[in-house]
Design a protein around this motif. Structure first.
Motif, mmCIF file in Angstrom:
data_model
loop_
_atom_site.group_PDB
_atom_site.id
_atom_site.type_symbol
_atom_site.label_atom_id
_atom_site.label_comp_id
_atom_site.label_asym_id
_atom_site.label_seq_id
_atom_site.Cartn_x
_atom_site.Cartn_y
_atom_site.Cartn_z
ATOM 1 N N GLU A 1 -14.191 22.753 5.233
ATOM 2 C CA GLU A 1 -13.019 21.986 5.639
ATOM 3 C C GLU A 1 -11.744 22.773 5.349
ATOM 4 O OE1 GLU A 1 -11.410 17.422 5.041
ATOM 5 O OE2 GLU A 1 -12.245 18.464 3.296
ATOM 6 N N TRP A 2 -11.687 23.390 4.153
ATOM 7 C CA TRP A 2 -10.519 24.198 3.802
ATOM 8 C C TRP A 2 -10.434 25.433 4.698
ATOM 9 C CZ3 TRP A 2 -10.405 29.235 1.685
ATOM 10 C CH2 TRP A 2 -9.137 29.696 1.323
ATOM 11 N N THR B 1 -7.346 26.531 7.238
ATOM 12 C CA THR B 1 -6.576 27.746 6.983
ATOM 13 C C THR B 1 -7.005 28.923 7.856
ATOM 14 O OG1 THR B 1 -8.109 28.266 5.162
ATOM 15 C CG2 THR B 1 -6.069 27.108 4.604
ATOM 16 N N ALA B 2 -7.963 28.667 8.767
ATOM 17 C CA ALA B 2 -8.447 29.712 9.694
ATOM 18 C C ALA B 2 -9.005 30.920 8.947
ATOM 19 C CB ALA B 2 -7.329 30.134 10.645
ATOM 20 N N ILE B 3 -9.817 30.656 7.918
ATOM 21 C CA ILE B 3 -10.446 31.726 7.133
ATOM 22 C C ILE B 3 -11.960 31.643 7.333
ATOM 23 C CG2 ILE B 3 -10.911 32.534 4.785
ATOM 24 C CD1 ILE B 3 -8.102 31.635 4.050
ATOM 25 N N CYS B 4 -12.597 32.764 7.503
ATOM 26 C CA CYS B 4 -14.056 32.816 7.681
ATOM 27 C C CYS B 4 -14.727 32.990 6.323
ATOM 28 C CB CYS B 4 -14.440 33.973 8.611
ATOM 29 S SG CYS B 4 -16.226 34.111 8.863
ATOM 30 N N LEU B 5 -15.704 32.138 6.026
ATOM 31 C CA LEU B 5 -16.400 32.199 4.736
ATOM 32 C C LEU B 5 -17.815 32.753 4.866
ATOM 33 C CD1 LEU B 5 -15.357 28.763 3.165
ATOM 34 C CD2 LEU B 5 -14.359 31.014 2.746
ATOM 35 N N VAL C 1 0.859 -1.188 0.000
ATOM 36 C CA VAL C 1 0.000 0.000 0.000
ATOM 37 C C VAL C 1 0.895 1.238 0.000
ATOM 38 C CG1 VAL C 1 -1.832 1.266 1.177
ATOM 39 C CG2 VAL C 1 -1.754 -1.231 1.341
ATOM 40 N N HIS C 2 0.642 2.142 -0.934
ATOM 41 C CA HIS C 2 1.377 3.400 -1.001
ATOM 42 C C HIS C 2 0.404 4.525 -0.665
ATOM 43 C CE1 HIS C 2 4.663 1.190 -2.915
ATOM 44 N NE2 HIS C 2 3.716 0.594 -3.624
ATOM 45 N N VAL C 3 0.839 5.440 0.191
ATOM 46 C CA VAL C 3 -0.060 6.465 0.716
ATOM 47 C C VAL C 3 0.524 7.858 0.491
ATOM 48 C CG1 VAL C 3 -1.343 7.253 2.736
ATOM 49 C CG2 VAL C 3 -0.753 4.824 2.503
ATOM 50 N N SER C 4 -0.354 8.784 0.118
ATOM 51 C CA SER C 4 0.030 10.181 -0.020
ATOM 52 C C SER C 4 -1.025 11.040 0.669
ATOM 53 C CB SER C 4 0.144 10.569 -1.502
ATOM 54 O OG SER C 4 0.483 11.937 -1.642
ATOM 55 N N ASN C 5 -0.601 12.029 1.429
ATOM 56 C CA ASN C 5 -1.540 12.912 2.118
ATOM 57 C C ASN C 5 -2.330 13.737 1.104
ATOM 58 O OD1 ASN C 5 -1.587 15.826 4.108
ATOM 59 N ND2 ASN C 5 -2.666 13.956 4.596
ATOM 60 N N GLU C 6 -3.637 13.854 1.308
ATOM 61 C CA GLU C 6 -4.460 14.639 0.391
ATOM 62 C C GLU C 6 -4.344 16.124 0.717
ATOM 63 O OE1 GLU C 6 -9.097 14.863 -1.041
ATOM 64 O OE2 GLU C 6 -8.154 12.918 -0.722
ATOM 65 N N MET C 7 -4.194 16.942 -0.329
ATOM 66 C CA MET C 7 -4.075 18.389 -0.197
ATOM 67 C C MET C 7 -5.230 19.039 -0.956
ATOM 68 S SD MET C 7 -0.886 18.635 1.223
ATOM 69 C CE MET C 7 -0.132 20.185 0.752
ATOM 70 N N ILE C 8 -5.899 20.014 -0.353
ATOM 71 C CA ILE C 8 -7.003 20.680 -1.025
ATOM 72 C C ILE C 8 -6.782 22.182 -1.025
ATOM 73 C CG2 ILE C 8 -8.611 18.854 -0.334
ATOM 74 C CD1 ILE C 8 -9.843 20.854 1.658
ATOM 75 N N GLY C 9 -7.444 22.861 -1.970
ATOM 76 C CA GLY C 9 -7.338 24.318 -2.035
ATOM 77 C C GLY C 9 -8.254 24.876 -3.097
ATOM 78 N N PRO C 10 -8.485 26.191 -3.087
ATOM 79 C CA PRO C 10 -9.332 26.838 -4.090
ATOM 80 C C PRO C 10 -8.614 26.936 -5.431
ATOM 81 C CG PRO C 10 -9.110 28.181 -2.094
ATOM 82 C CD PRO C 10 -8.059 27.131 -2.048
ATOM 83 N N VAL C 11 -9.357 26.742 -6.502
ATOM 84 C CA VAL C 11 -8.822 26.936 -7.849
ATOM 85 C C VAL C 11 -9.808 27.794 -8.637
ATOM 86 C CG1 VAL C 11 -7.481 24.802 -7.897
ATOM 87 C CG2 VAL C 11 -9.861 24.763 -8.633
ATOM 88 N N CYS C 12 -9.271 28.598 -9.532
ATOM 89 C CA CYS C 12 -10.117 29.486 -10.324
ATOM 90 C C CYS C 12 -9.429 29.787 -11.645
ATOM 91 C CB CYS C 12 -10.403 30.786 -9.564
ATOM 92 S SG CYS C 12 -8.906 31.717 -9.151
ATOM 93 N N ALA C 13 -10.132 30.469 -12.533
ATOM 94 C CA ALA C 13 -9.546 30.879 -13.809
ATOM 95 C C ALA C 13 -8.489 31.945 -13.556
ATOM 96 C CB ALA C 13 -10.638 31.410 -14.728
#
Length: 292
Positions: free
Chosen positions: A200-201, A205-209, A158-170
Motif C-alpha cells: 500500500e505504501w 509512493t511509486a516505489i518498487c519493492l 465525529v472528528h476525522v483525521s486522514n491516516e498517514m503511513i510510512g517506514p520506520v526503523c532504528a
C-alpha cells in the motif's frame, strides 16, 4: 403488569435472526440446536404465526419475523441506551474510551500521562472490545476507529483525521539509506494481519519493492520492537509511532504518506456535555488527531 413474551426469548430471537440456520446460531451463542429451536417455536406459538421459514439450507425470516426483528432492535437499543444513561448519570469525572488494543498501547497510553498530570481528577476506563453500537447507546463516551466507515455514523459528533503511513526503523539503519529505493537494503518487517501494508505504501509512493527480504510477526507490537532493535524497517501509521519518534527510538526516513483511510473519534450524544469528556476530546484532537 405488561403481557409480553418472555424478554429473554425476544432477546434470543434478535440474536438468532442474524444466523442462516439454528445450528449456526446455536454454535455462535453456545447453546444446543434443540434449545434454540424450542425457544423460537415457543415464541412463534405465543404470536400464533411463523417467524421463520425452515428450508433445507437453514432458516430465513418471514415478513412477520422481519418486522419483529426491526422492532426488537429499536426497543433493545432504546432500553440499552437508557440503562447506560442511568448508569453514567452519577459517574463523576470519568471518561469511558473505546479503541483497539494496538491503538491503546501505541497511541493513547504513551501520551496520556501529560493529560493526567493536568487533569489528575479525571479517571479513565478503557475498553478494547467496543464497537459503533457501544458509542451509539452510551456504553462508551468516546470511540476511536481506524479505517473506512460507512455513512451515516451512529452519532452526530465525529472528528476525522486522514491516516498517514510510512517506514520506520532504528536511527542506526539510516546509514544504509540515501534515498527511498534504498529501503530494500534492509529487511521489511510485516504484521501478519496486514501483509499488504508495505505494498500500500509502495503504491502510494511509486516505489518498487520486488526482491525485498521479508520478516513476518504475529502483531504490530512485535514488528515495532524488531524495528527498534535494528532488525529492519516496519510500516506504520504515524499516529502509532509518534511517541517512539519523539523519544528517538525510531526514525521515519521518508516521512509519512496519506492513504485512503481515516482515524475517527466519535463522541456519544449523552457525553457531549460532560466536562471531563470535553477536556479529553480537546486534548485528543490536538495530541492524537493532530488538529488543534
Amino acid at each position: 403488569m405488561r403481557k409480553l413474551p418472555i424478554l429473554k426469548s425476544l432477546h434470543l430471537f434478535e440474536a438468532v435472526s442474524e444466523f442462516p440456520s439454528f445450528s449456526k446460531a446455536a454454535d455462535g451463542l453456545n447453546m444446543t440446536t434443540g434449545a434454540v429451536s424450542y425457544q423460537m417455536r415457543t415464541l412463534e406459538d405465543w404470536f400464533g404465526k411463523r417467524l421463520f421459514v425452515r428450508h433445507s439450507a437453514g432458516v430465513r425470516l418471514t415478513s412477520d419475523g422481519d418486522q419483529l426483528k426491526r422492532r426488537c432492535e429499536s426497543a433493545f437499543t432504546m432500553l440499552e441506551k437508557g440503562c447506560y444513561e442511568l448508569r453514567r448519570c452519577d459517574a463523576g469525572r470519568s471518561v469511558v474510551v473505546g479503541c483497539s488494543a494496538t491503538f491503546l498501547s501505541h497511541s493513547l497510553l504513551p501520551r496520556i500521562g501529560g493529560f493526567r498530570q493536568a487533569h489528575s481528577d479525571i479517571e479513565f476506563v478503557f475498553k478494547t472490545d467496543a464497537d459503533l453500537n457501544s458509542v451509539a447507546v452510551g456504553a462508551l463516551d468516546v470511540l476511536f476507529v481506524c479505517g473506512v466507515l460507512k455513512q451515516p455514523l451512529p452519532v452526530d459528533e465525529v472528528h476525522v483525521s486522514n491516516e498517514m503511513i510510512g517506514p520506520v526503523c532504528a536511527p542506526a539503519a539510516l546509514d544504509a539509506m540515501k534515498g527511498s529505493v534504498d529501503i530494500l537494503s534492509i529487511p521489511l518487517l510485516h504484521e501478519s494481519l496486514k501483509l499488504d501494508a508495505w505494498n500500500e505504501w509502495a503504491k502510494a509512493t511509486a516505489i518498487c519493492l520486488r526482491g525485498s527480504r521479508d520478516i513476518v510477526f504475529d502483531s504490530f507490537s512485535l514488528a515495532i520492537e524488531a524495528a527498534k532493535g535494528g532488525l529492519g524497517a516496519a510500516i506504520s501509521p504515524e499516529v502509532l509511532v509518534r511517541s517512539n519518534l519523539e523519544k528517538g527510538e525510531l526514525v521515519a526516513p521518508f516521512g509519512f504518506t496519506p492513504v485512503n483511510r481515516s482515524i475517527y473519534m466519535l463522541v456519544s450524544e449523552h457525553a457531549q456535555t460532560i466536562v471531563a469528556v470535553k477536556e479529553f476530546r480537546r486534548w485528543a484532537m490536538a495530541e492524537i488527531l493532530g488538529r488543534a
